[in-house]
Each structure stands twice: as structure tokens, then as C-alpha cells.
Design an enzyme around this catalytic site. Sequence first.
Site, PDB file in Angstrom:
ATOM      1  N   TRP A 275       0.872  -1.183   0.000  1.00 16.51           N
ATOM      2  CA  TRP A 275       0.000   0.000   0.000  1.00 16.51           C
ATOM      3  C   TRP A 275       0.909   1.233   0.000  1.00 16.51           C
ATOM      4  O   TRP A 275       1.806   1.372   0.829  1.00 16.51           O
ATOM      5  CB  TRP A 275      -0.879  -0.041   1.248  1.00 16.51           C
ATOM      6  CG  TRP A 275      -1.810   1.111   1.421  1.00 16.51           C
ATOM      7  CD1 TRP A 275      -2.657   1.645   0.504  1.00 16.51           C
ATOM      8  CD2 TRP A 275      -2.008   1.858   2.635  1.00 16.51           C
ATOM      9  NE1 TRP A 275      -3.371   2.683   1.066  1.00 16.51           N
ATOM     10  CE2 TRP A 275      -2.997   2.830   2.360  1.00 16.51           C
ATOM     11  CE3 TRP A 275      -1.466   1.794   3.914  1.00 16.51           C
ATOM     12  CZ2 TRP A 275      -3.447   3.730   3.320  1.00 16.51           C
ATOM     13  CZ3 TRP A 275      -1.902   2.684   4.877  1.00 16.51           C
ATOM     14  CH2 TRP A 275      -2.883   3.641   4.580  1.00 16.51           C
TER      15      TRP A 275
ATOM     16  N   ASP B 250      -0.012  -5.197   9.659  1.00 15.33           N
ATOM     17  CA  ASP B 250      -1.097  -4.281   9.288  1.00 15.33           C
ATOM     18  C   ASP B 250      -2.284  -5.159   8.904  1.00 15.33           C
ATOM     19  O   ASP B 250      -2.247  -5.878   7.893  1.00 15.33           O
ATOM     20  CB  ASP B 250      -0.669  -3.394   8.115  1.00 15.33           C
ATOM     21  CG  ASP B 250      -1.698  -2.302   7.816  1.00 15.33           C
ATOM     22  OD1 ASP B 250      -2.760  -2.277   8.458  1.00 15.33           O
ATOM     23  OD2 ASP B 250      -1.423  -1.470   6.929  1.00 15.33           O
TER      24      ASP B 250
ATOM     25  N   LYS C 158     -12.884  -1.266   6.435  1.00 15.64           N
ATOM     26  CA  LYS C 158     -13.401  -2.228   5.456  1.00 15.64           C
ATOM     27  C   LYS C 158     -14.411  -3.194   6.077  1.00 15.64           C
ATOM     28  O   LYS C 158     -15.502  -3.396   5.548  1.00 15.64           O
ATOM     29  CB  LYS C 158     -12.243  -3.032   4.839  1.00 15.64           C
ATOM     30  CG  LYS C 158     -11.129  -2.188   4.229  1.00 15.64           C
ATOM     31  CD  LYS C 158     -11.602  -1.344   3.061  1.00 15.64           C
ATOM     32  CE  LYS C 158     -10.461  -0.720   2.284  1.00 15.64           C
ATOM     33  NZ  LYS C 158      -9.623   0.230   3.031  1.00 15.64           N
TER      34      LYS C 158
END
Length: 422
Positions: A154, A235, A271
Site C-alpha cells: 500500500w 497491518d 473495510k
Amino acid sequence: MAIRRAMSGLIMDRTAFVGARYMSSWWRSVQPAPKDPILGVTEAFLADQSPDKVNVGVGAYRDDNGKPVVLECVREAERRIAGNLNMEYLPMGGSVKMVEETLKLAYGENSELIKEKRIAAVQALSGTGACRLFADFQKRFCPDSQIYIPVPTWANHHNIWRDAQVPQKTYHYYHPESKGLDFAAMIDDIKNAPNGSFFLLHACAHNPTGVDPSEEQWREISHHIKAKGHFAFFDMAYQGFASGDPEKDAKAIRIFLADGHRIGIAQSYAKNMGLYGQRVGCLSVLCEDEKQAVAVKSQLQQLARPMYSNPPVHGALIVSTILSDPNLKKQWLKEVKVMADRIIGMRTALRGNLEKLGSPLSWQHITNQIGMFCYSGLTPEQVDRLTNEFHIYMTRNGRISMAGVTTGNVEYLANAIHEVTK
């Protein structure tokens, strides 16, 4: 007297001139920042007037009509919260109740580590804020350390550790030819890194590739990281959203815990609960004992104080209300599985449509990968053709957000991809 007034006027004029010169030059060197590649895709999509346009660049879940979704468990939690709770400041460490429930998701409902109070944890500004808080913690207390980040990752990971002034190195992860994991090279990089290095790992649904290690590969990764004395920082932005099962999506973390690692975890509810704009997450660091956990938590709070003082309350109330109520939690688990299953179904449909068109290429990686994103293997030139000829928008690295694929556009998308790749 007249001369004195004239001299005074000249001094004032000169002072004003000097002041104006400095004020006009303060920001003269500032240049426009480069556009964010993902936000730029959305801007271009919105400006396109074609009725056929498709946006598969956005990293947010959409239903099968391409519309944003608010989960019913979230609606119910908001109904319970409205008018019944005050909006006072949270402590610097955030909502204790939200943090407690969040740790259970990551470390296990009946985790001994939680019972032993060995985890230092604070509410954070979603996953981004959790990563940044940890990066600053790393810099302050391990100032000579560096962070190993996968290629690719990311994009914001690089920004976060750069702005925290932590030196970055990279390790192999994605294998372009197989469109899978470059496992052997990854292990070599872990072995060759200086002892005691920090490694950033995606717990599940790797962004942007959708490529995750198998359970056995995670065990080997854990073994080599422990052998070198590295610190693993996870993460975990997609727990539950990847497979539809939060326990399954936490498997990598549980393997590391069983192997005796001291780890750090960034968690997010953007999310898996659709709380994108609420910015609610958690940072946790596993410590040797309760005394160390108290010290680490106090330092994390100290770092948060000049950044944002304390985290926002509303998102934390939503999360704690859902996770602490058995019926609401059950409903959430059902709804997060619906989201995950729709994504998995769209992967199958996209691959099936491409194969039905007689594409000479292998599209097996579409269904092998997991989570919101598919690393398609499309080149920047092919992506440009998709945009210019078919009004299909995605980032130029070929990352497809499967959340933007619907039963209404999957055939059109497949036809367009077939045209630019055949």
C-alpha cells in the site's frame, strides 16, 4: 519636530516594506504536491460523461448495484447510541471498551495474553493512524532501526515511515511472472536482513496484490523471523473481509503468537464494518509482562497527545456497541461474510468471462488472490487503453478493486480486458 516625524515615518515605511517582503516570501517555494494516484482515478471517473464508465479503482466496498453500503448492525448501533450517550473527550488511549473488544478479534476471544495484561493498546485513527503511531514509537525508542516493507505494498506505508523518519528497506514479495508469492526470495531477504530488523507484514488480503502466504508458508516465515530476532509488525486492515471469517483471517497472527513472538498490530474497521469515514482503529504492542505493557501504553499516549490529543468517540461507540452485544456481533459476522462472498463471487465471474472469450492468457490468479484487490498483471499501457477506449478506470499498476465489479458490468469489463490483452 518635523524632521523627527519625517524620520519616524521613514522607519515605519521601511519596517512595513521589510515585513511585507518576508510575508510575501514565506510560501513562495511551495510547489503543488503530486496528485494521489488513487484519488486521481476517481476524479477522472467522475468527470467522464460516458454511460458505460466503470470505476474499479476505489478501495471501498460497493453492493451489486455499485452503491456504498452501511451495514444493518451499524444502523442498529447508531440507533442505540443516538441521544443516549454523551460526547465528552475520550482518554488519550481512546475507548477502553472498544480496545478490549478489538484485541479479542486479533489475539483470540480467550487469549491468555489479554488476561495477563501483556498487551499495550490504544485506539487509533484507523489503520493509517495506527501505523503512523507505531512508526513514531519505533523512531523514538529504536532510533537506529529500519523497517523492511514488501514490494509492492500500500503506497501510504512508504509515506508513513518516511514522515516518521524511519529508514526503509524492501523485501521481495510479489512474483510478476506467476502473479503469486515470491516465497523463496522473501525468505532470503528475511535471512539476509540485519538481526533485530523490523518487518511490515500484511496479515491478510495483501494490498495491492491480493496474494497471501499459505498457512505452511506463514509458519516458515515466522520461524525465520524469530531465528533472526526480527520484530514483526502486522497491518491488518481486512480481518473478516478477506475470507468472510475473522478467525481465519487472523491465522498468521495466531501462528506468530504461538511461536512466541513479540508483535505489533494495526487494526482498522474501515473495510470490515464499512466505517471508512469514522477513522476507528487500534494499535497494539505485545510486551514481556504487565509492567512493560503499562510503560509502552503510556508512551504511545504521549506520542498521540501532540498529534491529535485523543481519538474521536462516535466510531468507537459503534464498534464497542456491536462487538459487546452477542446478537449485533452475530449480525456483523453474517454481514461481513456477505461482503466477502460477493467479492469472491465477482472474482469467479470475471475469470469465467475471460476464459469464455477464449483468452490465450491464464487468469487463474484472479481467483487465487483474495480480498478487495486483484493484481491483474495488466501493463500501464493496457490500463490506459481501458480508460481511453472503454471508460474503465483503475490505477496504472493494473490493480482492480473487485468491490467495483458487479453482475451488471463484469461481462463488459471482461470484454474490454480481453480486447487490450489478446
